[in-house]
Design a protein around this motif. Structure first.
Motif, PDB file in Angstrom:
ATOM      1  N   ILE A   1       0.844  -1.200   0.000  1.00 12.03           N
ATOM      2  CA  ILE A   1       0.000   0.000   0.000  1.00 12.03           C
ATOM      3  C   ILE A   1       0.873   1.241   0.000  1.00 12.03           C
ATOM      4  CG2 ILE A   1      -1.942  -1.122   1.162  1.00 12.03           C
ATOM      5  CD1 ILE A   1      -1.057   0.342   3.719  1.00 12.03           C
ATOM      6  N   ALA A   2       0.339   2.300  -0.571  1.00 13.28           N
ATOM      7  CA  ALA A   2       0.990   3.604  -0.524  1.00 13.28           C
ATOM      8  C   ALA A   2       0.127   4.505   0.348  1.00 13.28           C
ATOM      9  CB  ALA A   2       1.122   4.195  -1.922  1.00 13.28           C
ATOM     10  N   ILE A   3       0.785   5.247   1.221  1.00 11.22           N
ATOM     11  CA  ILE A   3       0.094   6.122   2.166  1.00 11.22           C
ATOM     12  C   ILE A   3       0.510   7.555   1.902  1.00 11.22           C
ATOM     13  CG2 ILE A   3      -0.167   6.696   4.605  1.00 11.22           C
ATOM     14  CD1 ILE A   3       0.642   3.749   5.159  1.00 11.22           C
ATOM     15  N   ASP A   4      -0.475   8.443   1.841  1.00 13.67           N
ATOM     16  CA  ASP A   4      -0.197   9.875   1.736  1.00 13.67           C
ATOM     17  C   ASP A   4      -0.156  10.425   3.154  1.00 13.67           C
ATOM     18  OD1 ASP A   4      -0.102  12.599   1.367  1.00 13.67           O
ATOM     19  OD2 ASP A   4      -1.805  12.681  -0.016  1.00 13.67           O
ATOM     20  N   SER A   5       1.046  10.587   3.687  1.00 12.72           N
ATOM     21  CA  SER A   5       1.181  11.038   5.076  1.00 12.72           C
ATOM     22  C   SER A   5       0.817  12.512   5.252  1.00 12.72           C
ATOM     23  CB  SER A   5       2.597  10.782   5.588  1.00 12.72           C
ATOM     24  OG  SER A   5       3.537  11.481   4.812  1.00 12.72           O
ATOM     25  N   ALA A   6       0.736  13.256   4.160  1.00 11.14           N
ATOM     26  CA  ALA A   6       0.321  14.652   4.242  1.00 11.14           C
ATOM     27  C   ALA A   6      -1.193  14.778   4.375  1.00 11.14           C
ATOM     28  CB  ALA A   6       0.793  15.419   3.009  1.00 11.14           C
ATOM     29  N   ASP A   7      -1.923  13.705   4.042  1.00  9.33           N
ATOM     30  CA  ASP A   7      -3.394  13.728   4.103  1.00  9.33           C
ATOM     31  C   ASP A   7      -3.834  13.214   5.462  1.00  9.33           C
ATOM     32  OD1 ASP A   7      -6.122  13.555   3.798  1.00  9.33           O
ATOM     33  OD2 ASP A   7      -6.041  12.583   1.838  1.00  9.33           O
ATOM     34  N   GLN A   8      -4.088  14.121   6.373  1.00  8.85           N
ATOM     35  CA  GLN A   8      -4.507  13.782   7.734  1.00  8.85           C
ATOM     36  C   GLN A   8      -6.002  14.002   7.946  1.00  8.85           C
ATOM     37  OE1 GLN A   8      -2.238  12.650  10.343  1.00  8.85           O
ATOM     38  NE2 GLN A   8      -1.055  12.262   8.498  1.00  8.85           N
ATOM     39  N   ALA A   9      -6.715  14.342   6.875  1.00 13.47           N
ATOM     40  CA  ALA A   9      -8.158  14.563   6.981  1.00 13.47           C
ATOM     41  C   ALA A   9      -8.880  13.222   6.987  1.00 13.47           C
ATOM     42  CB  ALA A   9      -8.649  15.420   5.821  1.00 13.47           C
ATOM     43  N   VAL A  10      -9.899  13.114   7.827  1.00 15.04           N
ATOM     44  CA  VAL A  10     -10.698  11.894   7.882  1.00 15.04           C
ATOM     45  C   VAL A  10     -11.934  12.104   7.024  1.00 15.04           C
ATOM     46  CG1 VAL A  10     -12.016  10.344   9.362  1.00 15.04           C
ATOM     47  CG2 VAL A  10      -9.878  11.339  10.183  1.00 15.04           C
ATOM     48  N   SER A  11     -12.003  11.370   5.891  1.00 17.85           N
ATOM     49  CA  SER A  11     -13.190  11.430   5.053  1.00 17.85           C
ATOM     50  C   SER A  11     -14.043  10.213   5.391  1.00 17.85           C
ATOM     51  CB  SER A  11     -12.819  11.456   3.574  1.00 17.85           C
ATOM     52  OG  SER A  11     -12.066  10.317   3.240  1.00 17.85           O
ATOM     53  N   PRO A  12     -15.360  10.361   5.427  1.00 19.46           N
ATOM     54  CA  PRO A  12     -16.228   9.256   5.838  1.00 19.46           C
ATOM     55  C   PRO A  12     -15.945   7.972   5.060  1.00 19.46           C
ATOM     56  CG  PRO A  12     -17.506  11.260   5.589  1.00 19.46           C
ATOM     57  CD  PRO A  12     -16.119  11.547   5.065  1.00 19.46           C
ATOM     58  N   GLY A  13     -15.560   6.927   5.791  1.00 20.99           N
ATOM     59  CA  GLY A  13     -15.294   5.640   5.174  1.00 20.99           C
ATOM     60  C   GLY A  13     -13.958   5.529   4.479  1.00 20.99           C
ATOM     61  N   GLY A  14     -13.139   6.565   4.590  1.00 23.26           N
ATOM     62  CA  GLY A  14     -11.832   6.532   3.963  1.00 23.26           C
ATOM     63  C   GLY A  14     -10.924   5.501   4.625  1.00 23.26           C
ATOM     64  N   ILE A  15     -10.030   4.923   3.861  1.00 28.73           N
ATOM     65  CA  ILE A  15      -9.116   3.919   4.404  1.00 28.73           C
ATOM     66  C   ILE A  15      -7.839   4.631   4.844  1.00 28.73           C
ATOM     67  CG2 ILE A  15      -7.816   1.821   3.943  1.00 28.73           C
ATOM     68  CD1 ILE A  15      -9.925   1.089   1.869  1.00 28.73           C
ATOM     69  N   CYS A  16      -7.513   4.445   6.128  1.00 28.46           N
ATOM     70  CA  CYS A  16      -6.375   5.137   6.716  1.00 28.46           C
ATOM     71  C   CYS A  16      -5.426   4.153   7.376  1.00 28.46           C
ATOM     72  CB  CYS A  16      -6.860   6.129   7.770  1.00 28.46           C
ATOM     73  SG  CYS A  16      -7.857   7.458   7.084  1.00 28.46           S
TER      74      CYS A  16
END
Length: 92
Positions: free
Chosen positions: A11-26
């Protein structure tokens, strides 16, 4: 996170994206397990409250978790949003 993320997937993770979007995979770091977790996240209706859910239907092994970041500081640390998945087994 099976069946969405097969075991062994990269998996690739965008560590700059700290926003929680409903149902988003984190991706999160768990103090309890001392390891990384991949979960779907929802806000829990109050600021700082999150619901963490695995796509795996085995709720005994992967229960829904409620995290109140204001009261359980350090229990989880949001690493970022999952932006790409590669099924390594299927790619071979």
């Amino acid at each position: 996170m099976e069946p969405t993320l097969p075991e062994g997937s990269l998996i690739a993770i965008d560590s700059a994206d700290q926003a929680v979007s409903p149902g988003g995979i984190c991706a999160l770091w768990s103090r309890d397990t001392q390891g990384a977790l991949i979960k779907r996240m929802w806000t829990g209706g109050r600021e700082g409250v999150y619901i963490l859910v695995s796509d795996n239907p085995d709720r005994e092994r992967y229960p829904l978790e409620v995290w109140d970041a204001r009261e359980e500081e350090g229990r989880f640390h949001l690493l970022g949003r999952v932006v790409h998945v590669e099924d390594v087994i299927a790619a071979e």
